[in-house]
Motif scaffolding. Structure first.
Motif, mmCIF file in Angstrom:
data_model
loop_
_atom_site.group_PDB
_atom_site.id
_atom_site.type_symbol
_atom_site.label_atom_id
_atom_site.label_comp_id
_atom_site.label_asym_id
_atom_site.label_seq_id
_atom_site.Cartn_x
_atom_site.Cartn_y
_atom_site.Cartn_z
ATOM 1 N N MET A 1 -10.009 5.020 6.079
ATOM 2 C CA MET A 1 -8.995 4.098 5.327
ATOM 3 C C MET A 1 -8.218 4.604 4.639
ATOM 4 O O MET A 1 -8.956 5.640 3.814
ATOM 5 C CB MET A 1 -9.857 3.105 4.602
ATOM 6 N N THR A 3 -6.002 5.693 1.172
ATOM 7 C CA THR A 3 -6.523 4.744 -0.155
ATOM 8 C C THR A 3 -4.373 5.310 -0.495
ATOM 9 O O THR A 3 -4.164 6.183 -0.467
ATOM 10 C CB THR A 3 -7.745 5.510 -0.639
ATOM 11 N N SER A 4 -4.248 4.255 -1.744
ATOM 12 C CA SER A 4 -3.216 4.861 -2.143
ATOM 13 C C SER A 4 -2.835 5.965 -2.843
ATOM 14 O O SER A 4 -3.778 6.698 -3.584
ATOM 15 C CB SER A 4 -2.600 2.712 -3.026
ATOM 16 N N THR A 7 -3.572 5.414 -8.142
ATOM 17 C CA THR A 7 -4.407 5.018 -8.213
ATOM 18 C C THR A 7 -4.979 5.869 -9.691
ATOM 19 O O THR A 7 -4.840 4.914 -10.790
ATOM 20 C CB THR A 7 -6.019 5.220 -7.237
ATOM 21 N N ASP A 91 -10.704 -7.282 -3.877
ATOM 22 C CA ASP A 91 -11.579 -7.100 -4.933
ATOM 23 C C ASP A 91 -11.513 -7.361 -5.503
ATOM 24 O O ASP A 91 -11.284 -5.765 -6.505
ATOM 25 C CB ASP A 91 -12.391 -5.759 -4.170
ATOM 26 N N VAL A 96 -8.884 -4.120 -7.198
ATOM 27 C CA VAL A 96 -8.492 -3.108 -5.047
ATOM 28 C C VAL A 96 -8.378 -3.778 -4.671
ATOM 29 O O VAL A 96 -9.249 -5.737 -4.145
ATOM 30 C CB VAL A 96 -9.808 -2.567 -4.802
ATOM 31 N N THR A 98 -6.801 -4.242 0.052
ATOM 32 C CA THR A 98 -6.737 -3.745 1.064
ATOM 33 C C THR A 98 -5.562 -4.340 1.927
ATOM 34 O O THR A 98 -5.818 -5.374 2.060
ATOM 35 C CB THR A 98 -8.250 -3.616 2.111
ATOM 36 N N THR A 107 -4.680 -0.112 3.811
ATOM 37 C CA THR A 107 -4.712 1.138 2.840
ATOM 38 C C THR A 107 -5.164 -0.032 1.504
ATOM 39 O O THR A 107 -5.538 -1.146 1.358
ATOM 40 C CB THR A 107 -3.594 1.638 2.171
ATOM 41 N N GLU A 108 -5.981 0.813 0.946
ATOM 42 C CA GLU A 108 -6.182 0.378 -0.641
ATOM 43 C C GLU A 108 -5.275 0.331 -1.876
ATOM 44 O O GLU A 108 -4.695 1.484 -2.286
ATOM 45 C CB GLU A 108 -8.093 0.937 -1.205
ATOM 46 N N SER A 110 -4.670 0.258 -5.912
ATOM 47 C CA SER A 110 -5.986 -0.235 -6.840
ATOM 48 C C SER A 110 -4.165 -0.993 -8.129
ATOM 49 O O SER A 110 -3.354 -1.240 -7.656
ATOM 50 C CB SER A 110 -6.438 0.353 -7.527
#
Length: 444
Positions: A1, A3-4, A7, A91, A96, A98, A107-108, A110
């Motif tokens: 996965m 990650t953006s 963050t 979440d 965060v 998804t 992509t995660e 935040s």
């Protein structure tokens, strides 16, 4: 996965889930009110545009060009980052979300502030045959498909001498007596009646239009009196309105109603309500029994001052009617979005939030060209006056001057030229002819 990469930012980040009424109007208000560098905005939606849904019946009937009822998000939101994808989970405890983009890995992302506005989806029932043959009516694609489908059924009926096939093709069933069902049926029946002028072998009485409603009235928002008038008007036009009736089966396009009636129908449109977006259940936000996110009167999520919610997916208390919640309609969504954006700005600047309180303006509905019903600020109208008010009100609410001008242009041209009644059914399978030609070449 993946990650953006944002963050590590220091500027507060506002994540808006959904690009419909609430999402787009919230972002519009924020980019106008926020100072440069005060916050960044990201809006996530599978589509790159917002749809003005009240005009979908006119799109289906051919009064308005489909492209003129959609607003490109990137054009009207130059200060926001627009991501085309679907938020699959949130979440909030860890701030965060998804996101699954249109293409590529998940992509995660935040965020510091969350706006939940994924809207609603059609509320269906486990009725045999419904999933296979039903057509929804919540977006532009469905409106265009329904228009092409109805015109194609008329073409099919005019091209056969088989009475059973013709009867089936010319039977149209709409389930749900709310705004979507009644307006779509009325506009399409009006269009179909006009299309028959080009089919000398078909008569208006050859068509059968049926409206099925489980309760004892339709259009409850316009009041009992206007609701009864609407039933009378539809029946006067030969439309079969069935109140206190439910669809029990649609297997093989054979419609079965709980009053014992059975018949074949070439078209089945399902507009029997909506439900909150299933995404709500993939979050750690509080939900009510209907799956709506629990909101406060300040449009914050209960127990989370940095999360906001509005529109169809939220249970927003109606302060004008203690103990009740705001109805899931466009009127509330647009006004809630403005208040929500203002409350986010107040939060960023350490100010006080303002509760959402709305004075109900009323409701308007179109019943085809030059016909309608309206109940606005206690005044009840019907016929041409209500139809004119319907168009005037919704024109005033269409976002951007560009879209307003284009809609007026469509209406003006319709005064001088007949609307097109050509079915472009082939656009739904654009490669069909190429595939057929390729198959023939291989066979040769």
């Amino acid at each position: 996965m993946a990650t953006s990469p944002n963050t590590s930012r220091t500027t507060p980040h506002i994540l808006i889930v959904g690009g419909g009424y609430v999402g787009m109007y919230t972002a519009l208000r924020l980019q106008r009110r926020l100072r440069s560098g005060e916050a960044t905005i990201t809006i996530v939606d599978p589509q790159s545009f917002m749809t003005y849904q009240p005009f979908l019946p006119e799109v289906a009937a051919g009064h308005i060009e489909a492209r003129h009822v959609v607003v490109p998000l990137r054009r009207v939101l130059p200060k926001a980052r627009v991501l085309n994808g679907r938020v699959v989970s949130v979440d909030h405890a860890h701030h965060v979300a998804t996101v699954r983009p249109v293409s590529g890995p998940a992509t995660e992302i935040s965020y510091d502030y969350l706006v939940m506005a994924p809207g609603s989806v059609s509320r269906t029932l486990p009725i045999p045959g419904l999933a296979e043959h039903g057509i929804g009516f919540k977006n532009v694609a469905e409106a265009i498909h329904l228009r092409n489908h109805v015109l194609a059924r008329i073409d099919a009926a005019a091209s056969t001498d088989d009475e059973a096939v013709r009867r089936r093709a010319l039977t149209f069933v709409f389930v749900g007596g709310g705004f979507a069902g009644v307006e779509a049926l009325a506009e399409l029946e009006d269009m179909a009646r006009g299309a028959l002028k080009y089919h000398p072998d078909l008569r208006p009485q050859d068509m059968r239009w049926v409206l099925v409603e489980a309760s004892d009235r339709i259009l409850p928002e316009v009041g009992d009196r206007m609701g009864r008038y609407t039933v009378e008007e539809l029946r006067r036009r030969g439309i079969d309105v069935r109140l206190n009736t439910r669809l029990t089966s649609a297997v093989d396009r054979r419609v079965v109603l709980d009053d014992g009636t059975e018949f074949e129908a070439g078209t089945l449109v399902w507009t029997a309500g909506v439900k909150p977006n299933p995404l709500n259940r993939s979050t750690d936000l509080p939900l009510d029994r209907q799956g709506r996110i629990v909101a406060t009167e300040y449009l914050t999520v209960e127990g989370a001052d940095d999360a906001f919610v509005a529109g169809d997916c939220g249970a927003v208390p109606d302060l004008t009617r203690p103990g009740e919640f705001c109805a899931p309609n466009a009127q509330h969504a647009v006004r809630q979005a403005r208040r929500l954006a203002d409350n986010i700005v107040a939060t960023l600047r350490g100010g006080e939030r303002t509760a959402y309180r709305h004075s109900y303006a009323g409701s308007v509905a179109s019943l085809g060209l030059y016909r309608g019903v309206a109940h606005v600020y206690g005044v009840k109208l019907r016929g041409f006056a209500a139809w004119f008010m319907h168009r005037t009100y919704h024109l005033s609410r269409v976002p951007t001057l560009n879209r307003k001008v284009r809609v007026v242009a469509d209406w003006t041209l319709a005064l001088f030229f007949r609307r097109e009644t050509v079915s472009l059914n082939g656009i739904e399978r654009p490669r069909a002819e190429f595939e057929l030609a390729s198959g023939q070449d291989r066979a040769a």
